[in-house]
Design a protein around this motif. Sequence first.
Motif, short mmCIF file in Angstrom:
data_model
loop_
_atom_site.label_atom_id
_atom_site.label_comp_id
_atom_site.label_asym_id
_atom_site.label_seq_id
_atom_site.Cartn_x
_atom_site.Cartn_y
_atom_site.Cartn_z
N ALA A 35 34.57 31.52 55.74
CA ALA A 35 33.85 31.92 54.53
C ALA A 35 34.51 33.10 53.83
O ALA A 35 34.47 33.20 52.60
CB ALA A 35 32.40 32.25 54.88
N LEU A 36 35.09 34.01 54.58
CA LEU A 36 35.67 35.21 53.96
C LEU A 36 37.06 34.99 53.37
O LEU A 36 37.51 35.77 52.53
CB LEU A 36 35.70 36.37 54.97
CG LEU A 36 36.69 36.32 56.13
CD1 LEU A 36 38.07 36.85 55.75
CD2 LEU A 36 36.16 37.13 57.30
N THR A 37 37.75 33.92 53.79
CA THR A 37 39.16 33.78 53.46
C THR A 37 39.40 33.66 51.97
O THR A 37 40.20 34.42 51.37
CB THR A 37 39.76 32.58 54.18
OG1 THR A 37 39.53 32.70 55.58
CG2 THR A 37 41.25 32.49 53.93
N SER A 38 38.75 32.69 51.31
CA SER A 38 38.99 32.50 49.88
C SER A 38 38.51 33.71 49.08
O SER A 38 39.11 34.06 48.05
CB SER A 38 38.30 31.23 49.39
OG SER A 38 36.92 31.26 49.68
N LEU A 39 37.45 34.36 49.55
CA LEU A 39 36.96 35.55 48.85
C LEU A 39 37.97 36.69 48.87
O LEU A 39 38.09 37.44 47.91
CB LEU A 39 35.64 36.02 49.49
CG LEU A 39 34.42 35.16 49.18
CD1 LEU A 39 33.27 35.52 50.12
CD2 LEU A 39 33.99 35.34 47.73
N ALA A 40 38.69 36.82 49.98
CA ALA A 40 39.69 37.89 50.08
C ALA A 40 40.76 37.76 49.01
O ALA A 40 41.33 38.77 48.56
CB ALA A 40 40.33 37.88 51.47
N PHE A 41 41.02 36.54 48.55
CA PHE A 41 42.02 36.33 47.50
C PHE A 41 41.41 36.40 46.11
O PHE A 41 42.04 36.93 45.18
CB PHE A 41 42.71 34.97 47.70
CG PHE A 41 43.59 34.92 48.91
CD1 PHE A 41 44.89 35.37 48.85
CD2 PHE A 41 43.12 34.43 50.12
CE1 PHE A 41 45.73 35.33 49.96
CE2 PHE A 41 43.93 34.39 51.24
CZ PHE A 41 45.23 34.84 51.17
N THR A 42 40.20 35.87 45.92
CA THR A 42 39.61 35.86 44.59
C THR A 42 39.13 37.24 44.14
O THR A 42 38.91 37.45 42.95
CB THR A 42 38.42 34.88 44.53
OG1 THR A 42 37.52 35.16 45.60
CG2 THR A 42 38.90 33.45 44.65
N VAL A 43 38.99 38.18 45.06
CA VAL A 43 38.66 39.55 44.68
C VAL A 43 39.87 40.25 44.07
O VAL A 43 39.73 41.18 43.26
CB VAL A 43 38.11 40.34 45.89
CG1 VAL A 43 37.99 41.83 45.59
CG2 VAL A 43 36.75 39.80 46.31
N VAL A 44 41.08 39.82 44.41
CA VAL A 44 42.30 40.48 43.94
C VAL A 44 42.39 40.53 42.41
O VAL A 44 42.70 41.58 41.84
CB VAL A 44 43.55 39.81 44.55
CG1 VAL A 44 44.83 40.37 43.93
CG2 VAL A 44 43.57 40.01 46.05
N PRO A 45 42.13 39.42 41.67
CA PRO A 45 42.18 39.54 40.20
C PRO A 45 41.16 40.52 39.64
O PRO A 45 41.39 41.12 38.59
CB PRO A 45 41.87 38.11 39.73
CG PRO A 45 42.21 37.23 40.88
CD PRO A 45 41.90 38.04 42.11
N ILE A 46 40.02 40.69 40.33
CA ILE A 46 39.02 41.64 39.86
C ILE A 46 39.53 43.07 40.02
O ILE A 46 39.29 43.93 39.17
CB ILE A 46 37.71 41.45 40.66
CG1 ILE A 46 37.16 40.04 40.43
CG2 ILE A 46 36.67 42.49 40.26
CD1 ILE A 46 35.95 39.72 41.28
N VAL A 47 40.25 43.33 41.09
CA VAL A 47 40.75 44.66 41.38
C VAL A 47 42.02 44.98 40.60
O VAL A 47 42.20 46.10 40.11
CB VAL A 47 41.00 44.83 42.90
CG1 VAL A 47 41.63 46.17 43.21
CG2 VAL A 47 39.69 44.67 43.66
#
Length: 458
Positions: free
Chosen positions: A348-360
């Motif tokens: 569950a955390l894997t894809s979130l770890a990448f999709t947060v990058v554009p936000i940051v």
Amino acid sequence: MAAVRPSAERQRGDEAEDPDGGWGWVLVAALFVSTSLVFGLMRGLGVFFVEFVQYFEESAQAISWISSTGLAAQQFFSPLGAALSNAYDTRLVVMAGGCLAGVGFILASQATCLLHLYLTMGLISGLGWGLVFTPMVATVMASFTRRRTFALGLAFSSIGLASFMFNPLFQFLVETYAWRGALLVLGGLSLNIVPCGALIRSRRRTKGPAKEEAQGTSACGGTLRRVASYLELPLLCERPFVTYTIAITFLNVGYFVPYVHLVAHSRDSDFSEYQAAFVVSAAGVADIFGRVASGWFSDLGRFRLIHLLSFWTALTGLFIMLLPVSTLWGSYVGLVAVSLLYGFCAGALTSLAFTVVPIVAGAERVMGALGLVQLIESSAGLLGTPLSGLLRDVTGDYMASFMVSGSFLILSTLTMATLPHYFSRTDPEFPATAENAEAQRLSSETDGTNALAADATD
């Protein structure tokens, strides 16, 4: 001019259709296969762990450096893959990486000492993985906006599926062909990354300003500016990006430990070889559902992505700590149950770890940002499993290994809580986002001016 303009319009139309559809789903399928042959294969290497210990008569710590070197090399060379993709053609970079990944395993099948495995399975294959993973992920992320997390979750679900399939398969290959023959087969499988890279379409580069600025300076200064532009080095001076990278680094210390040492821990708990392999396979199945379910729920927009990432990271760390506890009374059912919970949360955390990058970091800098994140976290990937193996050698079991690994994920959650505006209900607008919006506005104005000039010529 009239004959040329329709093709240009079709090109702009294709680019407009790319987000959330079209060829993007083909790229999701390509990422599905390539990630299964990178991280899915990496997770299955735990089957070889026991074989290497017996054949080379080395400690668990020494053997752990094989997978750690591969993981660290993949992350360390990710900025290289990102920079080459920004500078040249992403398709050729990924295809070259697939060739290197396969060659590394083929050469490893002829190893006569641990150093050979460090250099082949670790360095060469890791270099190939670094050229494959970040460019593929960034390409898929650029093709989606509203359904980005779901698309990544769907593509990354192949890692769990591969974990379920590869562990029994690798055990069968080792028993049938010994570990050398099994590694040779793995090399052939890795070469399938090459056609996945061939599916990537070339995109127009957006690094023109950096190149024009470089022309006005000396050759050396221009080169340095160009390299910094391709690597997105200014991100290292931004607090949100640095804080998030530190959090992901802590996460990376313990995340992969169960997939390397869970088979050996199960064997130490007097379970059979196939029972031990099935534990990791069960976690892989739960991983699949975790990735897809998390991607679907995240895209509903009910919670901020960083909050969901923190939640799943904390749960993953907790269940890693419970893995050795579940076997204290010799309960195989208990071990499988905790493994299923761990697998779901880890997925569950894997894809979130990448999709947060554009936000940051900003969507326009996602390729370089992903490379820098993985470069910095490579030290954690290099030290995580050897630290776990060292604790096993010192204490005689894996209790301390899993406890320490899980605590690093808890520390990662606490670090995320220090991000600016973490407790806000909406994502903040970072300066990078505003700059990218301005750049897009200027680009659209330029396209409009060119179109008017073409009409005037006609």
